[in-house]
Write a protein that holds these residues in place. Structure first.
Motif, mmCIF file in Angstrom:
data_model
loop_
_atom_site.group_PDB
_atom_site.id
_atom_site.type_symbol
_atom_site.label_atom_id
_atom_site.label_comp_id
_atom_site.label_asym_id
_atom_site.label_seq_id
_atom_site.Cartn_x
_atom_site.Cartn_y
_atom_site.Cartn_z
ATOM 1 N N GLU A 158 31.821 66.814 62.079
ATOM 2 C CA GLU A 158 32.326 65.968 61.017
ATOM 3 C C GLU A 158 31.332 64.832 60.769
ATOM 4 O O GLU A 158 30.827 64.222 61.696
ATOM 5 C CB GLU A 158 33.697 65.425 61.402
ATOM 6 N N ALA A 214 31.337 67.390 44.548
ATOM 7 C CA ALA A 214 30.938 67.878 45.870
ATOM 8 C C ALA A 214 29.485 68.342 45.814
ATOM 9 O O ALA A 214 29.000 68.808 44.774
ATOM 10 C CB ALA A 214 31.844 69.023 46.298
ATOM 11 N N THR A 273 36.585 67.022 55.835
ATOM 12 C CA THR A 273 36.103 66.401 54.598
ATOM 13 C C THR A 273 34.595 66.647 54.477
ATOM 14 O O THR A 273 34.170 67.630 53.898
ATOM 15 C CB THR A 273 36.426 64.894 54.576
ATOM 16 N N ASN A 274 33.779 65.767 55.045
ATOM 17 C CA ASN A 274 32.316 65.952 55.034
ATOM 18 C C ASN A 274 31.903 66.556 56.373
ATOM 19 O O ASN A 274 32.388 66.123 57.423
ATOM 20 C CB ASN A 274 31.603 64.616 54.829
ATOM 21 N N TYR A 301 27.734 69.714 53.903
ATOM 22 C CA TYR A 301 28.674 69.611 52.784
ATOM 23 C C TYR A 301 29.200 68.187 52.638
ATOM 24 O O TYR A 301 29.633 67.567 53.618
ATOM 25 C CB TYR A 301 29.852 70.569 53.016
ATOM 26 N N THR A 302 29.146 67.687 51.412
ATOM 27 C CA THR A 302 29.710 66.383 51.080
ATOM 28 C C THR A 302 30.853 66.587 50.103
ATOM 29 O O THR A 302 30.657 67.157 49.023
ATOM 30 C CB THR A 302 28.651 65.457 50.450
ATOM 31 N N ALA A 303 32.031 66.169 50.477
ATOM 32 C CA ALA A 303 33.234 66.420 49.687
ATOM 33 C C ALA A 303 33.243 65.621 48.392
ATOM 34 O O ALA A 303 32.614 64.558 48.290
ATOM 35 C CB ALA A 303 34.474 66.077 50.513
#
Length: 240
Positions: free
Chosen positions: A239, A184, A92-93, A169-171
Motif C-alpha cells: 500500500e 486514476a 487504494t494506491n 497504481y494511483t487511485a
C-alpha cells in the motif's frame, strides 16, 4: 542596451554573492526519515508487503458474493475455475506484483486464447492474454488497459511460461459530490519491460461502449474467470 547589460551583470553578481553566503546543509533535510524496507530475495515479497497468495491457501480471497474462493490449487499456483475471485482486503494506491501463466497447450485464437484479467479496484482491467504470435485488437492484448490503452510493446513469453506484472497504481480522486477530480493512473512492467507508463485510466472497463466514471473508495483486486485455465502465483501488494 548598456543599461540593460548593467542590470543583468548586477543581478548575476547579487546571485553569486547570495550563493556564497549559503552553506551546503541549508538544502539538506534530515527528517522525515524513510522507513526501512527489506527487499525480497528471489521471488520473496518485500518486508512491508501484504502477501495475497503464496501458494498455500486462498484465505485472503473470496467470491463476488462473499463466499470462500474455490479455484483449483497445485504446485503453489491457483488456476481459474468457475467465477471471479477477489481479495477480502480493499486497497487504494498500491504496488502490485503478480505472476501468471497461460496454458501450454494452445487452444483458440485472439481473445479466446489464455484470457483472464486483473481488475484494479474491482473495475479497471489489466488484460491477461496469450499474445505470443496471437493477433487481436491492440487495446485488448496482454499488457493493455482493456479497451482503453494498448501496451507500448508486446512483451509476452511463449505459452506455458510464467510471466510477471509489476504494477504501480494511483487511485482516482473524487469530490464530495462524486465528480472526478483526478483520474486514476497506472504504470505496468511486463516481464521487466515497460508496457504502460503513467497511463490515465478513463473510467470503468466496459466490453461494449465507452468507460464510465463512477465515484468509489478503496476496493479489492479481482481476478477474472474468462473460461480459460490461466494460472496465478506469488501475489503480493504494497500500500502506498
Amino acid at each position: 542596451m548598456r543599461k540593460y547589460l548593467s542590470v543583468i551583470i548586477c543581478l548575476m553578481a547579487m546571485g553569486a554573492s547570495a550563493q556564497e553566503n549559503h552553506k551546503p546543509e541549508d538544502t539538506e533535510y534530515l527528517t522525515p526519515v524513510p522507513n526501512v524496507v527489506t527487499p525480497g530475495k528471489g521471488t520473496a515479497a518485500p518486508s512491508d508487503a501484504v502477501v495475497l497468495f503464496d501458494g498455500t491457501d486462498l484465505k485472503n480471497w473470496e467470491t463476488k458474493d462473499g463466499k470462500p474462493a474455490a479455484w483449483a490449487m497445485a504446485d503453489k499456483a491457483v488456476t481459474v475455475s468457475k467465477g471471479d475471485i477477489q481479495t477480502k482486503q480493499k486497497f487504494t494506491n498500491f504496488q502490485l506484483h503478480i505472476e501468471w501463466r497461460t496454458p501450454a497447450e494452445v487452444k483458440g485464437e485472439s481473445q479466446q486464447r489464455g484470457n483472464s484479467g486483473i481488475f484494479l479496484q474491482d473495475r479497471y482491467e489489466l488484460q491477461v492474454l496469450d499474445n505470443y504470435n496471437n493477433k487481436t485488437y491492440t487495446n485488448g492484448q496482454a499488457g493493455s488497459i482493456y479497451k482503453q490503452s494498448r501496451p507500448l510493446v508486446n512483451a509476452c513469453l511463449p505459452p506455458g511460461e510464467w510471466q510477471i506484472y509489476d504494477v504501480i497504481y494511483t487511485a482516482p480522486v473524487f469530490g464530495k459530490n462524486g465528480d472526478l477530480i483526478v483520474k486514476a493512473r497506472v504504470t505496468v512492467l511486463q516481464n521487466g519491460v515497460l508496457v504502460q507508463n503513467g497511463t490515465e485510466i478513463r473510467g470503468t472497463t466496459e466490453y461494449i461502449g465507452q468507460p464510465k466514471v463512477e465515484a468509489h473508495g478503496a476496493a479489492p483486486i479481482r481476478l477474472q474467470d474468462h473460461g480459460n485455465p490461466v494460472s496465478y502465483r506469488n501475489i503480493w501488494i504494497r500500500e502506498l
